[in-house]
Structures are given as C-alpha cells and as structure tokens.
Enzyme design. Structure first.
Site, mmCIF file in Angstrom:
data_model
loop_
_atom_site.group_PDB
_atom_site.id
_atom_site.type_symbol
_atom_site.label_atom_id
_atom_site.label_comp_id
_atom_site.label_asym_id
_atom_site.label_seq_id
_atom_site.Cartn_x
_atom_site.Cartn_y
_atom_site.Cartn_z
ATOM 1 N N GLU A 42 -59.619 9.026 -63.635
ATOM 2 C CA GLU A 42 -59.879 7.609 -63.415
ATOM 3 C C GLU A 42 -60.615 7.077 -64.637
ATOM 4 O OE1 GLU A 42 -60.763 6.470 -59.000
ATOM 5 O OE2 GLU A 42 -61.793 8.361 -59.421
ATOM 6 N N GLU B 49 -58.461 14.216 -51.320
ATOM 7 C CA GLU B 49 -58.006 13.436 -52.464
ATOM 8 C C GLU B 49 -58.473 14.135 -53.732
ATOM 9 O OE1 GLU B 49 -58.995 9.137 -54.550
ATOM 10 O OE2 GLU B 49 -58.896 9.233 -52.352
#
Length: 348
Positions: free
Chosen positions: A210, A205
């Site tokens: 974020e 990932e």
C-alpha cells in the site's frame, strides 16, 4: 478498516546476498527465494538485520502471469469490480441503483468509483469509461476527476478509477505473489496490491503493498486477521522507504508458506510473521488505485491539492507455487512439502 494493532516503523532495506533472479524485470517460470528457517513469531518482525545464515532457499514454479501486453479485460484473468456471492445477479455489476456497492468503499473515506467500459452507473447505456491504459507492456490504472456531467450518474464520487481482481479466475493457497510497479504520489493517492480469501470472508487480508501518496517512497506491508479470543481484527506490519519508488519499477511480493508469511522487496525478505489463524482458504489477488482515506495515514482526503489525473503503473503481476519437493531445512534429505493449489496451474 480501523486496525486494532498496527506497527508502523520506517527503515531502509539492508543489502544482502541475493538468491533470486538478478534480472528483476523478468518473471521466470522457475524462481528461488530466500526464506527464514528459525521459528516464526506471533508478531511481525523486520528481517533487514538478520544474519544471512538464518535464511534458506525455497524453489517455486510459476502458476499465474500477466505482463500486460494487452488490455487486462481481454484475457479473462481479471474482473473490474469487487466480486460477490452466488446470489448477486450478474447484471448488478454493470449498472443500476445498487451497482456501486461492488465498485466503491465509502466508509473508509475513499472518493472514487471503479469503472470500466461496460459500466453504466445510473445511465441506461454503458458510459465507455476506461481507466486501464496499456502501452509498451505497462498497464496504467488511471484515476481522474469525475466529469461534472457524470457526477450524479456515478453516485457523486469525486473520481473514477480502476480495480482488477482475480476472484473466480485464480486463487491459490501458499506460494509467492508479486507485483512490479511504480507508486504514484499525491494527496489522496492510495495504490495497493492485496489479497483476500476466495470464500468471500474477511479477514484474513494480506496487504502486499500500500502506497502512502503524501509520503513519496513510503509503502506499508501488513497482515490482518481476527483474534479467536477477542473477536477483534488484529494487524501487524511495517513501513519501508524506497525513495525512487515513484520513478522506478520495483518488485513487491509475499511468500506464503505453511508456517509463515514473508514480505519481500525486490525479492529480498524484509519482514515476516507466523501465519495467523483464519488463513485456511486460497486467496485471490487485487490491484487498485483508490483516492482518499480517513484511517490510513499518509494518504489524506481528496481536496483541491489532489491531482486531477494520476496513474498507477504496473509492469506485471505474477504468482508462483512452492515446488512439491524441497530440500529439508535441517538435513540433507529430500522431504515432501504438502501444498494446496487452487486455480490456474499453467505457466503463462
């Protein structure tokens, strides 16, 4: 997900000479980016103090682009849910018991369900809920509190929100992947731009971006992989401070080369890491606005202080592939660079 190893260090991105386009609002068909040329490290490292002489330039050509001049679901580039394997019936994405499995992530404390106008939840017909708003070339993914009358129909989630993924429409191995966006803030607010392997496995990932909604101007860029020796999921990344991130658009990207991953803010390298094991397959892009987090610090759980409505504003999403012939980093001779491209190869 609970990372086993996560380095979270705040800091400002240092100014350095720019090789990339001066007009960061543009997504040009051709792009040049700075890349590190020394040996990549097994652990992630910050680059803001690196000698500019340690950088070289990589040239790229555009392979994917959406500047959101129309609704994102009309182009065929995006789907509004997590994708599944071939055995998952198509109808299950759009409603009925079990349909929420591809539209929410409960174990990590998220309290939203991802909807779109076709989605019916437990109802017999589509609910017509649309979290995607387009105005003046900007896409807003809007999270809002679930109408009380629809709470049970939407599996008792506190919020409705949106997710867009390119799985099955676009994936690519190597290259540069970028979002231009403003980061929303508030208790429980969790915007993200990230990538997963097109074969459906996890990890790897890449969390290109974020946002931590309780910490305005704070975002984290992280790599996740599975250790072949321990079998544990390992993570390494850094927080970066950009005070005007909630008010102004910035570019957040990842340059995936054969030997390293380089994270960039406004097309300037800010951290890198040697490509871990397990990054063999092409990866697809995901952009979403989640609400609530148990394990991701600085987001917080949904409560009475959480905004009734909040928007993740996105100006564009673009991808580039590394040009097949680059100038060798140690000589003046032209040398081929092998790449593996899967997906859309037309500049849009």
């Amino acid at each position: 997900m609970v990372p086993k190893v996560l380095i979270l260090i705040g800091g400002l991105v240092a100014n350095a000479p720019a090789f990339a386009e001066d007009n960061l609002a543009a997504a040009p068909p051709q792009l040049a980016l700075r890349t590190t040329r020394d040996a990549a490290s097994e652990s992630c490292r910050r680059l803001d103090a690196m000698d500019p002489m340690q950088f070289s330039v990589v040239s790229l050509h555009r392979t994917f682009h959406d500047d959101f001049n129309q609704h994102p679901l009309t182009s065929g580039r995006w789907v509004p849910h997590y994708a599944g394997g071939a055995a998952w019936p198509e109808a299950r994405y759009w409603g009925g018991d079990g349909s929420e499995l591809k539209r929410q992530t409960k174990y990590n404390g998220e309290q939203q369900i991802y909807v779109d106008p076709r989605y019916s939840g437990r109802a017999a017909t589509p609910l017509g809920l649309d979290p995607f708003k387009v105005k003046d070339g900007v896409l807003s993914i809007v999270a809002s509190r679930t109408p009380p009358a629809l709470k049970s129909v939407l599996f008792n989630n506190e919020y409705v929100s949106g997710i867009l993924t390119t799985q099955s429409s676009f994936s690519q191995k190597y290259g540069y992947f970028e979002i231009r966006a403003k980061l929303p803030v508030g208790t429980g607010v969790w915007p993200a731009f990230w990538m997963l392997a097109d074969d459906g496995g996890w990890p790897p990932e890449i969390d290109v971006l974020e946002g931590r909604g309780q910490r305005p101007g704070d975002m984290v860029m992280t790599t996740h992989w599975r250790s072949p020796t321990t079998g544990h999921v390992e993570s390494c990344g850094f927080d970066f401070q950009l005070p005007d991130a909630p008010a102004d658009f910035h570019d957040y990207g990842i340059l995936w080369e054969q030997d390293r991953l380089i994270y960039l803010i406004d097309r300037k390298p800010v951290s890198d890491i040697k490509v871990p094991v397990g990054f063999e397959d092409p990866m697809y892009m995901i952009v979403n606005l989640a609400m609530g987090a148990k394990y991701f610090g600085g987001v917080g759980v949904v409560d009475g202080e959480s905004p009734d409505m909040v928007a993740f504003e996105i100006d564009r999403v673009s991808a580039y592939q590394i040009d097949p012939y680059q100038r060798d980093r140690s000589t003046e001779n032209a040398a081929p660079l092998k790449v593996n491209l899967v997906g859309d190869t037309d500049a849009r």
